[in-house]
Motif scaffolding. Structure first.
Motif, PDB file in Angstrom:
ATOM      1  N   LEU A   1       0.852  -1.044   0.156  1.00 41.46           N
ATOM      2  CA  LEU A   1       0.006   0.043  -0.004  1.00 41.46           C
ATOM      3  C   LEU A   1       0.537   1.354   0.044  1.00 41.46           C
ATOM      4  N   ARG A   2       1.847   1.099   0.850  1.00 44.02           N
ATOM      5  CA  ARG A   2       2.757   2.338   0.727  1.00 44.02           C
ATOM      6  C   ARG A   2       3.401   2.892  -0.401  1.00 44.02           C
ATOM      7  N   GLU A   3       3.386   2.040  -1.218  1.00 48.33           N
ATOM      8  CA  GLU A   3       4.227   2.228  -2.518  1.00 48.33           C
ATOM      9  C   GLU A   3       3.236   2.535  -3.753  1.00 48.33           C
ATOM     10  N   LEU A   4       2.067   2.621  -3.353  1.00 46.36           N
ATOM     11  CA  LEU A   4       0.962   3.015  -4.486  1.00 46.36           C
ATOM     12  C   LEU A   4       0.994   4.611  -4.515  1.00 46.36           C
ATOM     13  N   ASP A   5       0.711   5.017  -5.866  1.00 43.58           N
ATOM     14  CA  ASP A   5       0.477   6.471  -5.801  1.00 43.58           C
ATOM     15  C   ASP A   5      -0.311   6.856  -6.755  1.00 43.58           C
ATOM     16  N   LYS A   6      -0.627   7.985  -7.263  1.00 46.11           N
ATOM     17  CA  LYS A   6      -1.622   8.674  -8.036  1.00 46.11           C
ATOM     18  C   LYS A   6      -1.383   8.345  -9.411  1.00 46.11           C
ATOM     19  N   LYS A   7      -0.246   7.579  -9.537  1.00 43.42           N
ATOM     20  CA  LYS A   7       0.226   7.143 -11.120  1.00 43.42           C
ATOM     21  C   LYS A   7       0.018   5.758 -11.583  1.00 43.42           C
ATOM     22  N   THR A   8      -0.407   5.022 -10.325  1.00 40.44           N
ATOM     23  CA  THR A   8      -0.844   3.602 -10.259  1.00 40.44           C
ATOM     24  C   THR A   8      -2.034   3.209 -10.719  1.00 40.44           C
ATOM     25  N   THR A   9      -2.026   2.240 -11.737  1.00 39.10           N
ATOM     26  CA  THR A   9      -3.384   1.527 -12.169  1.00 39.10           C
ATOM     27  C   THR A   9      -3.258   0.054 -11.557  1.00 39.10           C
ATOM     28  N   VAL A  10      -4.211  -0.285 -10.719  1.00 38.95           N
ATOM     29  CA  VAL A  10      -4.085  -1.611 -10.322  1.00 38.95           C
ATOM     30  C   VAL A  10      -5.086  -2.425 -10.829  1.00 38.95           C
ATOM     31  N   ILE A  11      -4.696  -3.668 -11.337  1.00 39.39           N
ATOM     32  CA  ILE A  11      -5.481  -4.537 -12.156  1.00 39.39           C
ATOM     33  C   ILE A  11      -5.499  -5.781 -11.424  1.00 39.39           C
ATOM     34  N   ILE A  12      -6.888  -6.190 -11.038  1.00 41.29           N
ATOM     35  CA  ILE A  12      -7.126  -7.311 -10.291  1.00 41.29           C
ATOM     36  C   ILE A  12      -7.732  -8.074 -11.253  1.00 41.29           C
ATOM     37  N   LEU A  13      -7.184  -9.512 -11.392  1.00 41.72           N
ATOM     38  CA  LEU A  13      -7.821 -10.626 -12.262  1.00 41.72           C
ATOM     39  C   LEU A  13      -8.466 -11.721 -11.226  1.00 41.72           C
ATOM     40  N   GLY A  14      -9.633 -11.892 -11.362  1.00 40.80           N
ATOM     41  CA  GLY A  14     -10.070 -12.982 -10.796  1.00 40.80           C
ATOM     42  C   GLY A  14     -11.617 -12.989 -10.814  1.00 40.80           C
ATOM     43  N   ASP A  15     -12.216 -14.561 -10.363  1.00 42.75           N
ATOM     44  CA  ASP A  15     -13.520 -14.369 -10.263  1.00 42.75           C
ATOM     45  C   ASP A  15     -14.143 -14.396  -9.027  1.00 42.75           C
ATOM     46  N   ALA A  16     -13.454 -13.583  -8.254  1.00 41.87           N
ATOM     47  CA  ALA A  16     -14.407 -13.287  -6.822  1.00 41.87           C
ATOM     48  C   ALA A  16     -14.810 -14.285  -6.161  1.00 41.87           C
ATOM     49  N   ARG A  17     -14.251 -15.711  -6.517  1.00 38.12           N
ATOM     50  CA  ARG A  17     -14.889 -16.523  -5.568  1.00 38.12           C
ATOM     51  C   ARG A  17     -14.002 -16.910  -4.410  1.00 38.12           C
ATOM     52  N   SER A  18     -14.645 -16.667  -3.238  1.00 38.55           N
ATOM     53  CA  SER A  18     -13.840 -16.583  -2.171  1.00 38.55           C
ATOM     54  C   SER A  18     -14.224 -17.596  -1.125  1.00 38.55           C
TER      55      SER A  18
END
Ligand SMILES: Nc1ncnc2c1ncn2[C@@H]1O[C@H](COP(=O)(O)OP(=O)(O)OP(=O)(O)O)[C@@H](O)[C@H]1O
Ligand SMILES: [Mg+2]
Lengths: 462, 301
Positions: free
Chosen positions: A379-396
């Motif tokens: 989290l600390r290294e994320l900034d306003k130039k970062t795009t986060v891409i999550i790939l998954g079926d969200a089956r938890s």
């Protein structure tokens, strides 16, 4: 009025809306500028000042309803109705007798204040409970921490309400007042329960959702990735390579046109020496290409792995379009594989991901835990130039989805995108938490085949 | 005050053919009265840009528009210093400069003399104003539309924030520029990314949703005065139902107008299933949406 606004603002803050003092003052001043002909006018003015995005309006609406519609308002034609003041007095008396601030729990205190018309403390308590993290457990995994917190809060509310109602029944002789006191108590209890049982909510009208597209033809590009035949893998890689070349061509062309930046004084002056100091030959700076940082979080369990693999393959083939790509994978524990993938032979490296010792492919997929670990690692290294891409079926597997963590991540980054490799008609079924997670995304895209994946990557780089 | 009250906002906007809901009119009234910017969000095509245009028309103010995009910088948004022109001028007045310093006895004296002429080198004439500078240097107040602010970079947003706080800007070569007039600022966003808290704090927020059916009917009737009452009603009812479906792109107000227009061209005064189906491509821009809607159409008319 101002006093009431200040208290309302306090509730908004307790419910995690950012409202500053200036906004409260502005709002109070504005209420004097427009004629308030009805409740809608009043609400419009408050909303324009207190909720500053569509997403947040939902929370605003919840708090607004809670705060300004507290008492079951006696109807005019109800002749027995007792004035609000007397009801209030009755409530005060009731609490005085029963509540001893010293040995009250925080929850009891919050609910007591809520009955009195000051819900801020209760909201704050629930908000903290909702965003509490699950403890990492070794033996049996469960999501009990949050659940048990909610249960004991529910219990406290029921006990207090029952006790008060009981007392009212025994001691209050005026039937009209008695009825109103009981109404008020049950109404508050019901509100309190609904606050606890519902996740904090956001409007999602502004979410960009790209679902399945029915295209008539069937070829490699529209074959479901999840059931991809192993002998077609090489054809797929070939195809990705072609798409990557095409994209790079398009980018180069576009870049050439937009590339001219501002004048380069140093260069221009230097050139002017040739023409007795007259700046005839004007030089321009090439504009710095604005390049995004990408952070990917990929589910690699079961059928989702193929889609993750192709997405990473695609992304790393275009690596020079981004200033940095970091990659994490998870089943239940999160592992960073950035170093592994920083090689020219991405495809081979991807084949080795599964043998990483940190990955337990027999574990049950746990998105909440993966997000929690991501939060602590990155989290600390994320900034306003970062795009986060999550790939998954969200089956938890029905474990605590911990969707609130996504909201914290979203606040840090530029964009949050979810790629779902399942066919769209199954998204909202069974143990899929996508309904919770989508509330925190800027974009939700289907990526069940190569053609959808390509559409997404194209939008990302061009 | 340009507007007497909220009703007046509605009336004046209508006179320039913009139908505003009570909520829109209230927020506009407050923004004008308190000189605060409005940050508008809403789906595509609900009239965000059009509201700024309509306001500029009914207030009789010039509309200055800044379209945001990735990589937009101060030079494109605020002003550009014309180095080339400055250098050329300097060259051309070389003789005059020699004259100014000809009888200077020492080097410091020569430098002083040039310094006293500084205004000539650093003057307005080398500033090329871009939309933001234009907006605050206009002697008459303008409407400043900052369109799709969510597409800009965070650096630009920080700069914008400074401008919006007191409307003054600093040009290194010239010093601080105070605003001649305060513009009415309208920012629009499509939620490509979230704006910072600081920016949001400066603005009043307005979410424009798809209009209520009555308002949309009024809009269509205003654009196409000859249309039959029955057709408008059926059409808007159907459009509203289509918007309730899960589509790639929901039809917006312009699509309602286009649809009505094409039915009028076919000389229809009510909506039948075959006509609707035949003209559906004016409403659905994607083939997949078209197929989906066509399947359900019989239940929606
Ligand atoms: N309230 C209204 N009254 C009259 N016409 C309207 C109204 N709202 C929208 N329109 C019509 O809809 C068209 C589209 O509106 P506009 O271009 O302003 O949408 P937008 O919200 O800016 O969309 P985008 O997000 O795509 O920029 C306008 O040209 C106008 O004809
Ligand atoms: Mg627009």
């Amino acid at each position: 009025m101002l006093n009431s606004l200040i208290k309302f603002a306090e509730c908004c803050r307790a419910w995690d809306l950012r409202v500053s003092t200036i906004e409260v003052m502005d709002c109070a001043a504005q209420l004097n500028l427009v004629p308030i002909r009805g409740e809608n006018d009043f609400k419009t003015v408050l909303r324009a000042n207190f909720a500053k995005s569509r997403r947040e309006q939902k929370k605003f609406d919840q708090v607004y309803h809670l705060y300004f519609h507290q008492r079951p308002i006696p109807l005019d034609h109800d002749r027995e109705a007792v004035s609000g003041e007397i009801v209030k007095e009755g409530i005060e008396k009731l609490l005085e007798e029963f509540v001893n601030p010293e040995n009250m729990t925080e929850a009891q205190h919050g609910f007591a204040r809520m009955i009195q018309g000051e819900p801020a403390a209760f909201l704050d308590h629930v908000q903290r409970l909702q965003s509490a993290e699950e403890k990492r457990q070794k033996a049996i995994k469960s999501n009990l921490a949050q659940l048990s917190g909610k249960l004991s809060l529910m219990l406290a509310i029921s006990q207090m309400t029952d006790r008060f109602i009981d007392q009212v029944k025994r001691t209050e002789t005026d039937p009209a007042l008695r009825r109103q006191l009981i109404d008020h108590l049950s109404d508050r209890a019901q509100h309190a329960r609904s606050l606890i049982s519902r996740e904090p909510d956001y409007y999602t009208d502004m979410l960009v959702e790209t679902g399945d597209t029915q295209s008539g033809q069937t070829d490699l590009a529209t074959q479901p990735l999840s059931t991809m035949d192993p002998h077609l893998m090489d054809d797929m890689k070939e195809m990705i390579a072609r798409l990557v070349r095409k994209l790079k061509d398009q980018m180069a062309r576009r870049y050439a046109v937009k590339n001219r930046g501002s004048i380069d004084v140093k260069q221009t002056l230097r050139r002017s020496a040739k023409f007795q100091g007259v700046p005839i030959d004007i030089r321009y700076k090439a504009r710095e290409k604005t390049r995004a940082k990408i952070v990917t979080l990929c589910d690699i369990s079961g059928s989702v792995w193929t889609a993750s693999k192709f997405m990473l393959h695609f992304l790393y083939s275009l690596q020079d379009c981004f200033s940095r790509v970091r990659s994490f994978v998870f089943v239940s524990d999160l592992v960073e594989i950035t170093d592994l993938l920083e090689t020219p032979q991405v495809s081979g490296a991807l084949d080795r991901v599964m043998s990483n010792p940190g990955i337990n492919t027999h574990a049950r997929t746990d998105y909440g835990m993966a997000f929690q670990q991501f939060k602590h690692q990155a989290l600390r290294e994320l900034d306003k130039k970062t795009t986060v891409i999550i790939l998954g079926d969200a089956r938890s597997n029905y474990q605590n989805p911990q969707a609130g963590i996504l909201s914290q991540i979203r606040e840090k980054v530029r964009r949050m995108i979810w790629l779902n490799p399942e066919p769209q008609h199954t998204w909202y079924t069974g143990d899929s938490e996508i309904r919770q997670y989508r509330k925190h995304c800027h974009e939700l895209c289907a990526c069940s085949n190569l053609s959808q994946l390509e559409d997404f990557i194209r939008r990302l780089v061009l | 005050m340009p507007f007497n009250d909220v009703k007046d906002v509605q009336k004046q906007l209508e006179s320039v053919r913009y139908i505003a809901s009570q909520e829109i009119a209230t927020v506009v009234f407050l923004a004008v009265a308190t000189e605060k910017p409005i940050l508008i969000e809403g789906p595509a095509g609900v009239g965000k840009t059009q509201l700024a245009k309509a306001l500029s028309m009914c207030l009789d103010r010039q509309l200055i528009r800044l379209q945001c995009y990735e990589g937009l910088d101060e030079a494109k948004a605020l002003y550009e210093w014309e180095y080339a022109k400055q250098l050329l001028y300097t060259q051309m007045v070389k003789d005059r400069i020699n004259h100014v310093i000809s009888d200077a006895r020492t080097l410091p004296e020569a430098v002083d003399r040039i310094a006293s002429q500084e205004d000539a080198f650093f003057s307005e004439r080398f500033v090329q104003p871009r939309p933001l500078l234009q907006a605050i240097s206009s002697p008459d107040p303008v409407v400043l539309l900052i369109d799709e602010v969510d597409k800009s970079d965070p650096e630009f947003e920080a700069f914008l924030l400074e401008l919006l706080s007191d409307f003054q800007v600093t040009i290194p070569e010239l010093g601080t520029r105070k605003p001649l007039t305060i513009p009415l600022v309208i920012l629009t966003s499509n939620n490509y990314r979230d704006m910072s808290d600081a920016l949001k704090r400066r603005c009043l927020h307005l979410y424009i949703d798809y209009p209520e059916p009555e308002i949309e009917m009024e809009i269509v009737r205003m654009k196409l005065p000859g249309i039959s009452v029955k057709l408008v009603e059926q059409l808007i009812r159907t459009i509203t139902a289509i918007r309730g479906m899960e589509l790639r792109k929901k039809p917006c107000i312009s699509e309602s107008i286009d649809w009505a227009r094409s039915l009028i061209a076919l000389e229809k005064d009510e909506l039948t299933l075959p006509d609707a189906s035949a003209t559906l491509n004016t409403v659905c821009k994607y083939r997949s949406d078209l197929l989906k809607v066509r399947q359900q159409l019989s239940q929606m008319i």
